[in-house]
Write a protein that holds these residues in place. Structure first.
Motif: not given
Length: 256
Positions: A87-88, A111-112, A147-150, A206-207
């Motif tokens: 993750x960046x 975003x979503x 989320x950002x970019x999924x 959050x995975x």
């Protein structure tokens, strides 16, 4: 074999100072972030890694444990250890009062939000104190996985008096956009940031592995009149977020 070159004696020697397991961890992290070890790739068993790197299994285990906690590796029961998607890091300024949606949009991210809770409730004692609510008032709550970019980055749990947000169902993207529409967008805020270990339920959302490093943030936001409009508790992934504050030396301050 690519691991033999990645974990060569020269690579470990050039990995800087510190215990051997930290050097091994650094070398593996650089290989993951640099794409030498690809997402989904399986690592050899600890015994084989120890042989390749010419280190003890204890050293390998400590290095791998660190990378698992940081989300760069994942252990799958009965299958082994695999490379996760790196993750960046996102940097967010502590000097700007913006919403998550606005902040990510400035970076060009898509975003979503996944809605976890939304509605009107009787306030808890903490909400009454933080928002300055009187007995008999109600509070709007909005909890979302952001989320950002999924990639899931944060869990936000916002509480707002229904005086300022009477229809929380209108919040579909940005909370601050809706507060702006109702004339109750905050103009300043105080944030308290602390380190934490992410609990199992939140880690699943959050995975990341349970116990991974996180940033717990409490924000109290104010209107121009000084009234509190928002009390938000957020949990950010520690591997994906850096908060940056700019500091300047005051005119009357002596140099250290």
């Amino acid at each position: 074999m690519i691991l033999a070159s990645i974990l060569s004696a020269e690579a470990l020697q050039n990995a800087g100072r510190g215990p051997l397991y930290m050097k091994l961890r650094q070398v593996l992290e650089e290989a993951i972030r640099g794409g030498k070890l690809e997402q989904g790739e399986a690592l050899p068993p600890e015994r084989d890694l120890a042989e390749i790197a010419d280190v003890s299994r204890v050293t390998v285990r400590k290095a791998v444990d660190d990378l698992v906690r940081d989300g760069l590796l994942v252990r799958r029961h009965g299958s082994g250890t695999f490379v996760s998607k790196p993750v960046s890091k996102v940097q967010q300024s502590l000097s700007r009062l913006t919403s998550f949606t606005e902040d990510m949009a400035r970076r060009g991210f898509t975003t979503r939000a996944e809605l976890l809770e939304r509605g009107i409730f009787h306030p808890t004692t903490e909400e009454m104190v933080m928002l300055g609510l009187s007995a008999g008032t109600q509070v709007a709550r909005i909890s979302r996985l952001r989320m950002a970019n999924d990639t899931p980055l944060a869990i936000e749990r916002a509480s707002i008096s229904t005086e300022f947000l009477p229809e929380p169902e209108n919040v579909t993207t940005s909370l601050y956009e809706e507060l702006d529409r109702t004339g109750a967008r905050p103009v300043r805020a105080i944030q308290r940031i602390s380190a934490c270990n992410v609990k199992e339920a939140d880690a699943e959302l959050l995975g990341i592995p349970a116990g991974a490093a996180g940033l717990s943030i409490e924000r109290v936001s104010y209107l121009a009149s000084g009234r509190v409009v928002e009390f938000t508790r957020s949990l950010y992934r520690g591997d994906a977020y850096d908060f940056v504050a700019e500091m300047t030396l005051g005119e009357n301050d002596a140099a250290p």
